[in-house]
Structures are given as C-alpha cells and as structure tokens.
Design a protein around this motif. Structure first.
Motif: not given
Lengths: 788, 788
Positions: A206, A211, A298, A301-304, B419, B437, B444-445, B447, B451
């Motif tokens: 990410y 992503p 989440k 493992g996520f952009w957060r 981004d 995309w 998880e996308d 959340d 996209l």
C-alpha cells in the motif's frame, strides 16, 4: 558454499532484536516520556503531535538485521539504502541499537536518558528528521522524494568491487518513472570491477491510501517482470515473524552466495559478462506487528498503517490502552536492562566498528575521497592570437582534457551523458575508456561503437538514471562529469533540487566530510536548436538552480574553449557544490588566449578592454553579455555601433560566473556594490545580452544601483525551425537588435541614430529573407569576426 | 474472425505505397528541386543544410500504412502517435499521400509543385518542423522530448470506447523513466468503457550513437519483460520488406482481432477485467531501405542512419550518385503520375475522410470538445460572516464541487492525483466515482479502498504518467483536474514545458480548435511541510511556469475556500491555458464570503478594505500578500502594527492572480501602470508576503514605478523539522518579522518602533521555545483570528 538454515535459537534472538527495533520505531512516533514503560502509560507520556511513518518501518528493520547477520557471517562490506526513507524509524532503530547513533550524538546515549531523547526528538522541531536525512549515520539516500534508490545504489557500487549495496525499494516508489527504468542498471554493472547491488523490493502492498500496482498483479507477472528486467527474484512471503525469519535468512544467504559465485566466476576467469543478479521480493504486511485493528478497521497489512496507526492517543483512553498493549507486546523488559541498554546477547548480533552499515565509510564518502590527479588544463588550450577571429568547437578540447583525467584516475572518475558524448564532441574520451556496456554485442559494434564491458563512460537515454548513478558515485567519495542537452536537463529539475538540499544539509553535519561537486555541463544549447525547433529550446534550468542555497550552487557561462577549460578544471577539484556550466558544442568564435582566460575566469566577470573604447573613462554605454553566442552578437553590435557612431564610448563586459551579479550578501561570489558600480556605472545604460531567459538577470541584479538602466535581452520563448541568426533575431539577442536597443537608450544617439535603426531593420529582413531562401545564414553574418 | 493473410498482389501494392512513403521521407531531407527525379540529380537540387531524421522514418510509415489497411478492412476509428516524433518524415509522408496535408495546406498540393514545396519546406526556416508538431494533421504528440507516448495514448483512449490508439514507441524512448513506468497504464484501462491502445515497440536497435537496451537483451528477457508489464507481445522481426509486410499484416490483424475479442467479451458480459492486451514488437533495421554502406561504413541497420545517412551531397559526387541511386530505387515513376500525383490504385489504399488517421477528429480534440455541465460553484460556498474569524479546510468544498461536476459529466471528465486525493481532502469525489483500478482486488478494499473498475479518479504514484494521461485526455477533447504535492510537481517541470509549447504553437494553427485547459492544483504546500521537512519544501514550480508564453500560462493563489471555488470554476471552463492554482489543503482562516470572493477573483488583485485603515488616503505602508498562509501572517502583522502604532495607515492588498503584477504589455492579465500605482503608490514602502520564492515577485514587478520600495518575503530555502509558525519565522514570512520589516521601512516608525522590534524578537523566541518544548505552535498564535 551452501545456505545454513537459521536455528530455532538463532531465530529467537534475531526476533528479539527485531522486537527491539520495532519497539524503538513505535516509541519514536509516540513517546515523550516513560521510554522503557517502567510505569503504566499515561497521556502525558505521549507526544502532542504524532508524526512519522510506521507502515514501512518494521520491514526496513527486518531487512536491516538480516543483513547484519550476513555481514557477520561473511564479513561483508555493506551499506543500506532505504528507498522508503520516510520509514526512517525502521532505519534509525537498528542504527541506534548498534551504537553508532550514540557515538555520534552523545545525548542519545545507550541508556534510558539517551533513549528518551531519541524518542522525544524524532520528527520534532530542531530534532531528528522523519526521513533518512544527512544526519542519519550510514545514509546516502534520504528517500524523501521517491524514485532514486536503485540508481543511487548502482552509483555507490560502481568501482567498489568489495561493496554490497543493499537497497530496499518501496512498492510505492516502484510506480515512479525513475525507479521503473533504473532496474535496467544491471546492464551497466561489471562483476569484476564493480560491487554488487542487492535490491529488496518491499511489497507491503500500500501507499498512503491505495494499493500498489506491483502488489496487485499475479505472482507470474511479477516474476516475469523482474526476469525481463534481467534479475533473478527470490520471494520471501508471509506474515508470521518466526517463519519469515527463516525464509528471509535463506533467501538473503542464497543471494549473498550467488553474488559471490558470480563475482568469483567473473574475477577468476577475467571475463565480465552480465549475469542474472539476484534480488529479493519481500511480501510482508504493511505496519507489520502493529495494531491489527483500530476502531473496527483493519490496520496491520492495510494502508491505514501508513503513518500513525493509532491517533488521538492522549485524548482517547481506549487508544492509549491499545498503544500500551502494542508496545508491551514487544516485551521491552526482556530486551533492555534496567538502565535502558540493549542486553549484551542482543548487542552481540550487530556487526562491529566500520562493518556496521551505519558506520561504513562508503556512506560518508568524503572520508574516502581522494583528490583527482589532474593534468594541467593549460595543455589543452587553443591558440588565440587575436580575439574574435578564429573559430573552434568549444567542447572538443574539454573532451581531450577529460580523456587525460580519465587516464590518470581509472578507479574513481566516470563521465556521464545520455547518448550524447559524441554528439557533444567529447568523444576523444573513448580513446582511453569506452562506454560501459554489459548487454549484448553485435559485430558491427566494432565500427565505432565504442562499447566495452570495462568502459567508464556511462550512457543511457535516461537523464534520471544517469543523475542518480552520478549522485551515488559522488556520495561514496568519487568524481564525475555529466553533460546533457540544455532543453532536457529540466527532466532532472527535481533531482537537482533534492541533491542541492542534501548537500546543504550535509554541510551542517559535522561528521560528514565534503564530497566532490556534481559537475553538469549543459550543451546543445537553445541558440543552436534552431533546426530541432521549439521543443528543444529551453534555457530555464538556471532559473531552477538559483532557487537553491547559495552555499551549494554555482553557475558558469564560459564563452569559449579556454574559459571552458579553466572553469572545468576548477569545478572538477571543488567539493560540495553543484557546478552548472553552460557552453555550446558547435564551432564558435574564440575570444581569449589561455592567460587571459585564466584571469577572466578567476575574476568571473570583467571588462574586455580589447573590445571596449572607453579607455578608462566613464562610457556612454555598457555592453554586457554572458554565454558564447550572446557574446558574439554583442561584439558584432559593438563594432557596428563604433562604426556608425565613432564618438560613442562603449565598455564591453563579459560575465562567466553568473553569481557575480548577485549582491555580496546573497551569494559568496557576489560582487560588492562598489565593484559592481565600477563595472556597470551608476547611471549609464547597460545592455545585457544573456544566454537564458532575460528576467533571470533582473532577479539577480534588481538591488544594484544602476538596475533602472539595465536592459536585458535573452531567450523569450520565440522559435520554431530557424537558422541560428534568425532565432537570435526573433528573440532580439542579435547584433542588429542590440544596435537598435543602444540607439533607443543612449540619449546622444536618439536623433542621429534614426537612420541606423532603419538600416538595422533592413539587415534583419535581409537575413531572414536569406534564411527563408537558402535555409542558412547570410555568409557574411555567419563568418563574422572581430575586425579591430 | 481469423486473420486473412496478405496476398502477393496486396503485398506488392502495399509495398509500392511504402516505397512512396520512403521516397517522400528521403526527398524531404534532401531535395529542394527536381522532386520527381525527372532529370538526373544535380548538386543544385540538394538543400544546403541537410536536416531531419531518416533512421526511424521507414518503420513509422511501415506501421502507418499497415494500420491503414486494417482501418479499411475493419472500419477502425484509429489515431496514430509517433513516439519518435523526430522521425516526422515517416509520418508526414503518409499524411501527405492520403491527401490531408494538401487539404489543409493548399500550397502542398498533390502534384509536382506541391510536392516540391513539401520537400523544400521540411526542416527549413519558416517551414515544416522536424517533429510531429501541432502543424501536423493527426498529431497529438510531437515526440520532441521523449518519454510520453504511451501515457498520451492512454489518455486519448480513456472514455473513447470505439477508438484505437496506435502508438509507436521508440526503443530509445523506452529507456526513459516516464516511458518505463507508463507500460503499467494497462491497469487503468477498462475494456468496456475505454478504447484500446496498441503499442508498437519499434526495436530499430539504435539511438544517436549507441545501441538501445531493449534491442540488446535476449528474446526471452524481452518477452518476459512485457508479459510482466501485463502485455501480450507479438513479434515482427526481419528486414526483407516483402516478408515483413506479411508478418506485420498477420500480427497487426491478430492484435486488432484480439482487441475486438476482449472488448466484445467485456461489453457482452458487462464484466470489466484486465485482459492481457496485445502489443507488437517490430524489430526492423534502422534506416530501413536506405543506403547499406557509406564510405565503407555500415549505415542501414546501424546508428549511422539516425539522422542524415549521406552527408556532403552537394560537394561529394559519389555521395550524390549514391543518393540518386537510393532515391531511384523507390522507382518514383511507378508511384506518381507525370503531374506528381500518387497513382489512383495506390491512393485507394488510404482510408477515406475522417477515417484517415490524419483527419480523425480525435486528434483535433477541440472539435469534439463539449463544454462541461457546471453546477453553480456558489452552492459550495462556506459562510464567512466576518473575515478572518473562522477556519476551514480550503480544498474540501472544492472536492464536493468536483464531485458534482463529475456527476454531471460522467463521459468526459476525470480527476487525477498521485495517491493523494484523500490526503488532499478531495475525497468527497469518491461518492460519485471511485479510483479506476483494474489490477487485483482484496476483501479489505471494501473498507474505504474506493476502488472500482469504472472509477473516474486516476491515481498512480507517477506524476509523469498522470500528467501524460491528462494531456492525452485533454488533447482529444475532454476535461480534467490534477492535484499534486507542491514539492514534487517539479517532477513534471519538463512535461509542463512541453505542453505549454504545444499549446502556444497550436494557437497559431488555424485548423486546431481550442482544447480544455490543463488545470493543476498545487497543494500540500511548502508552509505545511514543516513535519516532512526540507525535502518536501519547494515552491519553485511557479518560477518554471513564468518562463513560458503569457498566452498560455495562468497562476492563481486563492487564499481561502470561496476564492478557490471561484477560481476553479473559471479554470475548468477555460481553454488553451495551463492554469496553476496554489492552495493548501489544511485548515486555514477564511477571509471572504462568496460575493466578495467573486469580486476579488474577477479583479485578481485588490485592496481588502476591512483589513486596511488608510480610508482612501495615501497609506504609510502597503501590506501585500499572495497565498493562504502568507495572507494570514500579513493580517496578523497588520493588527500588531495598528495596535502599536495607532496613527499608522496600512493598506492591505491581496493578490489572487499573480500575473496582475506583470506589466500589461507582458501578459494579458497585467495591470496597467496607472492601476498598479494606484494600488501600490508611487513611493510608499510595500511589504509583499509571498507564498513562493521571494525573487519571483521582483521578476514580475521590476519595471513598476514603485519597485524600489518593494520588499518581498517568501520561502528562502530554510527549513527542516519545524512547526508551521517556526518555519514561517525561519523564512521571515511570519507576523513578527513583517512588523520588524515595517518598522525598518516606514520612516516615522524608525525611532518609535525600536522597542516594538525587541518585543517581536522576544515573541519569535517564545514561539520557537514553545515549539521546541511541545512540538506544536503557541496556541495563541495558532488560533489567531482577525480581531476588528
């Protein structure tokens, strides 16, 4: 040699070290007190402003400590570049843990107080930057602007046969243009002479909110892409730390062994061919080991998890509790003793002394820099018995000079250019060193191809990659020279800005030794892009340069061969500058013999007495100029003025060092007002014929006393397919326009000059008509020489 | 559908057409007379100056005419982009042969005289450019600077479901950074909604003097590379023309059929997934069909054919003879009738009317452009009942405005950002359209990933690719909005320059209709990069912008929400400009209600009477400003000045439209000297608090009457990790520095102000100390509002 799998015990210890790194990285972002969590976490322990990037940090330190393991095992000489430099906590943490940080910055000692300072000052005013800034031991790559990690890494590896340059490439960074082409650098690395670059592509999936492309294509495509780029990817994928340690240790050891095998094979056989160099693809969770979920979203493992995963911690007790649980999860009490020092059994994992990547001298290149052995530049001079009467290609003797510098410095000097060293008339250099080329060869290359596996001239049609290589080469203590087309040097505006910022900051870092200047020859200049047309006409790079610190920027416009030689000699021996030299490659009038050139360049600005007739008294007009073609036109105008107005006193001033025009308080090269006034008078009209956009001269000189009488000519965005003179006429830097300007500005000429102005306009029309008829300049104008 | 192999007869005719193309391309470079070789070739038939690029030309026309064949066969709607635009003869030749050139430029008629003019004027002063310039029918891509062909092609294909964009990519161009990442554009193309891009990678093997990288790696690596990029390469390799016609016809038809299959499948199923789009790798000799050898050196298939393969033809009889043999080898007498017109059976090969790629309206996008349906921007205003007392995020209402523009224009409007649309507070737009995309999705996308395969917000971490897409989108008649980080907009300096040049030239091309302006919002500005530090601080893009033609450049610095809305509304409806808007995304003071904002933006510059106390008389001081944060600081300084010196008359001037400062003769927006003087007085001190580098204001205003009293503050390259106010203090744009400046410059304050200066310095120290203690700004300074 084969891999040695990681034992369970080794894994445990390594993981403990990594827990310490992650604890530090999180601590830097959050804590202003209670650094060892000796008491329960309270709001007042938390910084008021939470800044920094957690997301990339765990993966960076994960890679760093696995490299440490192999440095110890194989006595590697390695440095570390963090492409995602904004994940600085992931680099600063292991740098601190191996002791270098405390050695350099004693108030960040290896105890509780030092740790507290280390935490508090991170991303804090007056404190530690949030990227791998010049203050970071072991860094030659800040990673603020993205895209240059691979090219910097290759620049560091060239001519350092024993060096391993490990470079973590972010998958965000991988989307940038400069990074995408820099993977091809492997066609320019010689396994005998050069070191190795080990890229670790960090697929943490990410960017800030999106992503990344490379994390969202199939394994097959990803592998195919890197094989296509010429690499052999080793994949390390997963999220369970203990498993991942094993995989990473395996992959990294396999890479190191493969690199050694490649190098031994090439060095043993003496035969340099391009191998398929290994690289690692590390697919691990963004914000790894951080909070899995926050407020139902989440995070790991996520952009957060990109920046600060838990916000509002001072105000939100639940977040505070979650932070405490997260931090305590690293079990700091098992990592640090009561004084806050890392336990000895962990400390033992780091390499010692200069084997520590943070203390490797290659990352403080000035310490390794040896001055160039310089032949005497005077030996390359051309004879100029009478100014302004003979012509020569300005850059050709420079090519011979560079050739002989190369000959004397075959270990630490390289010349760079995007497919243009021949076009730029620097091709004499190939007599001693050809173009580096480790891609395929064809029989016809023998006919002038000038390719060689051990060449030292770097040519690729990517200004970005060349600039990146050169920066990496200089930052590790070597020397270089880069020539490029004027219009397209804007391609690297942004890289220039970043390197200037790096240099300026580095000067304030006491332990960094000065590095060689970045020498940039801008040629194929605007005034000879008449045939390529409008897209190739842009002298605006200088306007970008002057925005950067006077401490690191220098601009020179040598008008001919001998001045170019003198300036280049000076630049090649200087340190910590970016020297921008503007000089066209074509045949041009020659003005100064070598003695005069040296004097003129030493002063940087001066009256050309042979071209002036004011004889020491106050002139009626100052004719000033900077740049080869503007100088010729200004001279031709001076002759016409003197012919038409024999009583007119013209002072002719040429500027080589552009910053001479700047007030002394603004730039170390700036003339004092007194000196400026004595050249340019207090009240006489000044015509300034300039190479670039005219307003740059005003920007430099607006505070000068006689600025109100300063009239500047330069390129003003007028051009298409022209002849050189017609292009000059369109932009009014031509001799005829200058005569008209003089008549308009010198009071005594206003009336008497009316018919001369007419004549000038007729001449311009004649020139244009000739150009439109024959596609060339009037022979008389083209072959004009100084008549006196 | 399956391929139809080329019959022998078809091959013969196609090859004859290609011979005509090549004859023309060579003729353009060499001939100024005897265009049909009706008499033996003599020196006087040859141009004096031989200019142009032969090397890429035959491959370009080869591709062009094979596309023509399929346009006819499948009624394709296609346009053609020549990456190596310097091979313009290879494009101009088929454009002339299909009649478009003569229709537009009647003196280049389809007869001997027209042909002669066509030859003579190529790369000739006042004539036809040597790239695919805006004068070239069918061109939207000049190909002067390399690197942007693929991104331009994708921009053209978006939202044009029936369009096929064929793009020849040079193997030299392929080495550039922008090109290398732009291959990934296929992850942003929706096969239902968008058209197709067919890249033809032209491996002709060489640049000016060097082999190209992609031509010197193994077939396996090359194929792997493009499969890794997500393409399906079809290889067409060889040198025998007749064989190559067959191979090219096969490959190209296979590609067209595959594209149709992909589109039909997606459109039939309504399911958009990323396919493996086809592409062609054309490996053919450089300078194909030209001289094989010259003076004993290989030329065809080598870099020596890059430009003019035979030089000195007027002087060298052997070269003249070789040229004649070469030209006659195309057998022009079998291609053209006695009048010089192409034979009807050849002419029949070209498509008709607007199916000709040179006459396709998509390449003259202004002809297809429909004005945006615009909601009333006033509806997005925020209430400002009292100036300078409330705060808001400047860009958030703009996001809502863009959202509703998007809603109304779901076919021809897109929003671009690397981004950063969320980070830039424009994320309300995702309510109506998400991020495009077509790479892989993860659960998880859902959340907050925003996209979608049919999103209209374009995000990729490559400013180059975004800018290229946007340019291609605008050039084909659509609308767009691009927001990006201020420091990193320098990444596309060079692209900005080239687009500005294209626009300026296009305005002079009568048949080109105006296209939508390129709207560039620069946000995350220097003054709020205190936490990211020095690498993220660079407001110098404006200095690049002002070097380009006043006919196409506009710069706006709206200080708050309502002015930003008014300016954006104006920009989005304008044509043929590059509008640069500078406005920060963070929470800032609001100054103007919507009525006042509209008035202020319409004037572009004006006195804020509510902030002034000169009441219509001559002030003692003009406090001027441009930009959100400098405006706030200038206001705070004004308040302190009025508190400390109640008799002082301050006039407060805010500048939205930066070019108002320029003399009226220099820019259409420039104020007359009278208007300027009435705002800035003739002799009173002016303090100008500027967003960017301070000297830019001097560069614009140096000719103004009161320039000698103009004192500018701005960013002067001072910064690291700071707080916002501390960063302002370091660069002296803060309220305290401005008060000190005023005291130094207003004669009546000099003595009385001494103690105030002390106080200001104390305040600066207090602010810094607070920042160093708490990492934040003094609450009183941070929450400052206008008190009157």
């Amino acid at each position: 040699m084969t891999n040695t799998p990681l034992s369970m015990q080794e894994t445990e210890v390594l993981n403990a070290y990594w827990r310490a790194c992650n604890y530090l990285a999180a601590g830097m972002i959050y804590l202003r007190d209670n650094p060892l969590l000796k008491e329960p976490l309270k709001p007042e322990h938390i910084k008021q402003r939470l800044l920094g990037h957690w997301g990339a940090s765990p993966g960076l330190s994960f890679t760093y400590i696995h490299l440490n393991r192999l440095i110890n095992r194989y006595d590697l000489n390695a440095i570390f570049l963090a492409g995602p430099g904004h994940g600085a906590p992931g680099v600063l943490a292991p740098v601190y843990l191996e002791g270098t940080y405390s050695e350099i910055y004693p108030n960040k000692s290896e105890d509780e107080e030092g740790l507290l300072n280390f935490f508090k000052e991170f991303s804090f005013p007056g404190g530690i930057g949030s990227h791998c800034t010049p203050e970071t031991p072991g860094s030659i790559h800040e990673g603020g602007e993205l895209g240059y990690s691979i090219s910097h890494a290759f620049g560091a590896a060239y001519d350092n046969p024993d060096l391993l340059v490990a470079v973590v490439v972010g998958d965000g960074e991988s989307e940038t243009a400069p990074l995408a082409t820099s993977w091809h650098s492997n066609k320019f690395l010689n396994p005998i002479r050069d070191g190795a670059v080990l890229p670790i592509l960090h697929l943490n999936g990410y960017k800030i909110n999106n992503p990344t492309l490379l994390s969202r294509i199939s394994h097959e495509e990803l592998e195919s892409l890197f094989k296509g780029y010429g690499w052999q990817p080793f994949f390390v994928e997963g999220s369970d730390p203990m498993e991942m340690h094993g995989k990473m240790a395996d992959a990294m050891e396999a890479c190191v062994l493969e690199i050694r095998r490649i190098q031994q094979e090439a060095r043993g056989s003496g035969k340099a061919v391009r191998p398929r160099w290994p690289m690692i693809v590390l697919r691990s969770p963004k914000g790894w080991t951080g909070p899995r979920e926050v407020d139902g979203h989440k995070v790991e493992g996520f952009w957060r998890s990109h920046q600060v995963p838990l916000s509002g911690v001072r105000e939100n007790p639940a977040h505070l509790a979650q932070l405490e649980a997260w931090l305590r999860g690293y079990r700091p009490e098992e990592l640090f003793d009561a004084n806050g020092s890392l336990l000895p059994e962990l400390k033992a994992l780091a390499p010692q002394g200069q084997r520590r990547m943070s203390a490797n001298l290659h990352a403080n290149g000035g310490r390794l820099r040896k001055a160039l052995c310089m032949p005497d530049f005077r030996n390359y001079r051309i004879e100029v018995t009478k100014p302004g009467t003979t012509s020569a290609e300005n850059t050709r003797p420079l090519g011979k000079f560079l050739r002989d510098i190369m000959q004397e410095n075959m270990q630490n000097f390289r010349v760079f250019g995007p497919d243009e060293n021949t076009s730029n008339k620097l091709d004499d250099i190939y007599q001693v060193s050809k173009k580096t080329w480790l891609a395929d060869y064809l029989p016809e290359d023998a006919d002038g191809g000038q390719l060689a596996v051990d060449g030292r001239v770097m040519e690729m049609l990517s200004e970005h990659t060349l600039e990146g290589w050169l920066e990496g080469y200089l930052l590790t203590g070597r020397h270089g020279f880069f020539s490029t087309y004027e219009a397209f040097v804007h391609v690297i505006d942004s890289m220039f800005n970043q390197h200037a910022k790096w240099l300026e900051m580095s000067k304030a870092v006491a332990w960094r030794a000065p590095i060689s200047s970045l020498n940039l020859l801008i040629t194929s200049t605007v005034w000879r892009q008449d045939h390529n047309g409008f897209t190739h006409q842009d002298p605006g790079f200088l306007d970008v340069v002057v925005n950067k610190s006077p401490a690191v920027t220098r601009i020179y416009l040598p008008p001919d061969v001998n001045t170019l030689l003198a300036i280049s000699d000076h630049c090649l021996q200087s340190t910590d500058y970016i020297n921008v030299i503007v000089c066209d490659k074509q045949k041009h009038l020659q003005f100064l013999d070598m003695d005069a050139a040296i004097k003129h360049c030493t002063k940087g600005i001066g009256i050309w007495e042979w071209a002036s007739n004011d004889n020491g008294v106050e002139p009626d007009l100052v004719m000033a100029c900077a740049g080869d073609i503007p100088t010729k036109e200004a001279l031709a105008a001076t002759v016409m003025l003197r012919e038409h107005f024999p009583d007119l006193k013209v002072r002719f001033v040429n500027v080589v060092d552009l910053y001479k025009l700047t007030p002394a308080a603004e730039h170390p090269h700036g003339l004092s007002d007194n000196d400026f006034d004595s050249l340019f008078t207090l009240d006489k009209p000044i015509l300034f014929n300039f190479h670039g956009y005219p307003w740059l001269i005003h920007r430099l000189a607006y505070r000068r006393n006689n600025h109100k009488n300063l009239h500047v000519r330069g390129y003003k965005e007028k051009g298409s397919i022209n002849t050189p003179l017609e292009l000059a006429i369109q932009n009014e830097i031509d001799r005829f326009s200058l005569v008209i300007d003089a008549i308009d500005r010198v009071p005594s000429l206003k009336v008497a000059g009316a018919h001369v102005k007419e004549k000038m306009r007729d001449m311009q029309i004649e020139c244009r008509n000739y150009a439109y008829e024959y596609g060339a300049d009037l022979p008389a104008a083209d072959s004009w020489v100084w008549p006196y």
